[in-house]
Design a protein around this motif. Sequence first.
Motif, mmCIF file in Angstrom:
data_model
loop_
_atom_site.group_PDB
_atom_site.id
_atom_site.type_symbol
_atom_site.label_atom_id
_atom_site.label_comp_id
_atom_site.label_asym_id
_atom_site.label_seq_id
_atom_site.Cartn_x
_atom_site.Cartn_y
_atom_site.Cartn_z
ATOM 1 N N ASN A 12 0.817 -1.207 0.000
ATOM 2 C CA ASN A 12 0.000 0.000 0.000
ATOM 3 C C ASN A 12 0.852 1.258 0.000
ATOM 4 O OD1 ASN A 12 0.075 1.490 2.775
ATOM 5 N ND2 ASN A 12 -0.119 -0.670 3.397
ATOM 6 N N SER A 13 0.233 2.371 -0.369
ATOM 7 C CA SER A 13 0.933 3.658 -0.366
ATOM 8 C C SER A 13 -0.061 4.770 -0.059
ATOM 9 C CB SER A 13 1.599 3.920 -1.716
ATOM 10 O OG SER A 13 2.437 5.061 -1.655
ATOM 11 N N ASP A 14 0.455 5.867 0.527
ATOM 12 C CA ASP A 14 -0.360 7.024 0.874
ATOM 13 C C ASP A 14 -0.436 7.946 -0.335
ATOM 14 O OD1 ASP A 14 -0.181 5.828 3.357
ATOM 15 O OD2 ASP A 14 1.336 7.225 4.110
ATOM 16 N N LEU A 15 -1.639 8.130 -0.873
ATOM 17 C CA LEU A 15 -1.819 8.880 -2.106
ATOM 18 C C LEU A 15 -2.863 9.982 -1.941
ATOM 19 C CD1 LEU A 15 -1.805 5.835 -4.579
ATOM 20 C CD2 LEU A 15 0.140 7.209 -3.803
ATOM 21 N N GLY A 16 -3.068 10.741 -3.009
ATOM 22 C CA GLY A 16 -4.054 11.826 -2.974
ATOM 23 C C GLY A 16 -3.635 12.980 -2.084
ATOM 24 N N MET B 140 2.498 16.402 -4.343
ATOM 25 C CA MET B 140 3.103 15.435 -3.429
ATOM 26 C C MET B 140 3.049 14.048 -4.049
ATOM 27 S SD MET B 140 4.563 14.737 -0.525
ATOM 28 C CE MET B 140 4.271 16.141 0.555
ATOM 29 N N GLY B 141 4.204 13.470 -4.342
ATOM 30 C CA GLY B 141 4.263 12.117 -4.854
ATOM 31 C C GLY B 141 3.821 11.997 -6.305
ATOM 32 N N ASP B 142 3.835 10.755 -6.791
ATOM 33 C CA ASP B 142 3.443 10.440 -8.161
ATOM 34 C C ASP B 142 2.380 9.351 -8.103
ATOM 35 O OD1 ASP B 142 3.179 9.697 -10.810
ATOM 36 O OD2 ASP B 142 5.326 9.718 -11.236
ATOM 37 N N ASP B 143 1.139 9.777 -7.924
ATOM 38 C CA ASP B 143 0.046 8.824 -7.729
ATOM 39 C C ASP B 143 -0.115 7.881 -8.915
ATOM 40 O OD1 ASP B 143 -0.260 10.233 -5.416
ATOM 41 O OD2 ASP B 143 -2.381 10.721 -5.715
ATOM 42 N N ALA B 144 -0.040 8.418 -10.130
ATOM 43 C CA ALA B 144 -0.253 7.590 -11.321
ATOM 44 C C ALA B 144 0.749 6.448 -11.376
ATOM 45 C CB ALA B 144 -0.165 8.443 -12.578
ATOM 46 N N VAL C 70 -10.311 18.047 -5.971
ATOM 47 C CA VAL C 70 -9.983 17.760 -7.373
ATOM 48 C C VAL C 70 -8.932 16.659 -7.463
ATOM 49 C CG1 VAL C 70 -8.960 18.687 -9.481
ATOM 50 C CG2 VAL C 70 -10.616 20.036 -8.210
ATOM 51 N N GLY C 71 -7.876 16.811 -6.712
ATOM 52 C CA GLY C 71 -6.802 15.824 -6.748
ATOM 53 C C GLY C 71 -7.210 14.481 -6.187
ATOM 54 N N ILE C 72 -7.986 14.506 -5.104
ATOM 55 C CA ILE C 72 -8.450 13.262 -4.499
ATOM 56 C C ILE C 72 -9.328 12.493 -5.485
ATOM 57 C CG2 ILE C 72 -9.932 12.296 -2.695
ATOM 58 C CD1 ILE C 72 -8.969 14.628 -0.890
ATOM 59 N N LEU C 73 -10.235 13.198 -6.149
ATOM 60 C CA LEU C 73 -11.118 12.549 -7.123
ATOM 61 C C LEU C 73 -10.308 11.965 -8.276
ATOM 62 C CD1 LEU C 73 -14.000 11.889 -8.005
ATOM 63 C CD2 LEU C 73 -14.109 14.155 -9.082
ATOM 64 N N GLN C 74 -9.310 12.685 -8.719
ATOM 65 C CA GLN C 74 -8.455 12.188 -9.802
ATOM 66 C C GLN C 74 -7.745 10.902 -9.385
ATOM 67 O OE1 GLN C 74 -5.572 15.067 -11.136
ATOM 68 N NE2 GLN C 74 -4.653 13.695 -12.634
ATOM 69 N N THR C 75 -7.223 10.870 -8.172
ATOM 70 C CA THR C 75 -6.551 9.671 -7.679
ATOM 71 C C THR C 75 -7.522 8.512 -7.547
ATOM 72 O OG1 THR C 75 -4.844 10.941 -6.517
ATOM 73 C CG2 THR C 75 -5.277 8.719 -5.712
ATOM 74 N N LEU D 214 -14.738 10.923 1.661
ATOM 75 C CA LEU D 214 -14.060 10.051 0.700
ATOM 76 C C LEU D 214 -15.037 9.057 0.078
ATOM 77 C CD1 LEU D 214 -11.120 9.817 -0.339
ATOM 78 C CD2 LEU D 214 -10.962 7.729 1.012
ATOM 79 N N GLN D 215 -16.003 8.588 0.857
ATOM 80 C CA GLN D 215 -17.010 7.680 0.301
ATOM 81 C C GLN D 215 -17.787 8.356 -0.831
ATOM 82 O OE1 GLN D 215 -19.129 6.662 3.925
ATOM 83 N NE2 GLN D 215 -18.238 4.610 3.969
ATOM 84 N N GLY D 216 -18.123 9.622 -0.661
ATOM 85 C CA GLY D 216 -18.839 10.339 -1.707
ATOM 86 C C GLY D 216 -18.015 10.498 -2.969
ATOM 87 N N LEU D 217 -16.764 10.892 -2.813
ATOM 88 C CA LEU D 217 -15.885 11.039 -3.967
ATOM 89 C C LEU D 217 -15.611 9.694 -4.629
ATOM 90 C CD1 LEU D 217 -13.367 13.634 -2.492
ATOM 91 C CD2 LEU D 217 -14.905 14.023 -4.435
ATOM 92 N N ALA D 218 -15.464 8.650 -3.811
ATOM 93 C CA ALA D 218 -15.214 7.317 -4.357
ATOM 94 C C ALA D 218 -16.397 6.837 -5.198
ATOM 95 C CB ALA D 218 -14.928 6.332 -3.225
ATOM 96 N N ALA D 219 -17.599 7.086 -4.713
ATOM 97 C CA ALA D 219 -18.790 6.689 -5.466
ATOM 98 C C ALA D 219 -18.816 7.382 -6.825
ATOM 99 C CB ALA D 219 -20.050 7.018 -4.666
#
Length: 265
Positions: free
Chosen positions: A7-11, A19-23, A44-49, A95-100
Amino acid sequence: MTTMDLNSDLGESLGAWTMGDDAAMLEIVSSANVACGFHAGDPVGILQTLRAAAERGVVVGAHVAYPDLKGFGRRSMDISSAELVADVIYQIGALQGLAAAAGTTVRYVKPHGALYNTIAHDARQAKDVITAIRAIDPKLALVALAGSPLVQWARDAGLRVVSEAFADRAYTPQGALVSRREKGAVLHDPEVIAQRMVRLVREGVVEAIDGSTVRIEADSICVHGDSPDAVGIAREVRRRFEADGIQIASFMAPSMAPVMAAVQG
């Protein structure tokens, strides 16, 4: 075949601050701990990740934290129980809302930074986090520091617990993480890190900072997304695992991660 979650910490990018390279990390790991906006990350970034994780079949977890953007969530806080419970529920719910919207779901919770370290041993704050998870979705797993009291506290409360080890962090002889304030706390050599993690998976031990051997029972291994050359470290760990016959796969049951199961064959 032996399996291990990576696992890794992203978004964690925030506005103009990257911060970091999520892709790149999402091509390597099997689980993504996605920031919820309290220690890092913007919508915006969280949704993209989250969208990128969904496309790659990477399992998503809520990386909840103290409200500490300036300190990146790495400053301890003597926060009230009412506030901590509400903050954790709020972050998971966001996060649940963005994930959906991204076509995926939140499967677990991994506290971040100072909150992670505090609840590993602080019974009151640990209970608050457990209470928050049970209130919003008791089916969520909790990722906790392997060998810490939190593991049993959460299990006693009925949560599924995932014991975690850290690829890029040094350990004390007692099995705790060496404080980031101390020299040698963060490891940087990809080959050394990968070799340590293969030994962890195969033998259940790592070398502590004093050269002694400490036993660590882990279900998941973390590579911090904000570490220097984090992608290089994660790639080398994955390469060594695959060369040693260790399959990288999510700790979630196959029925809960069908895409990842298909990707991993």
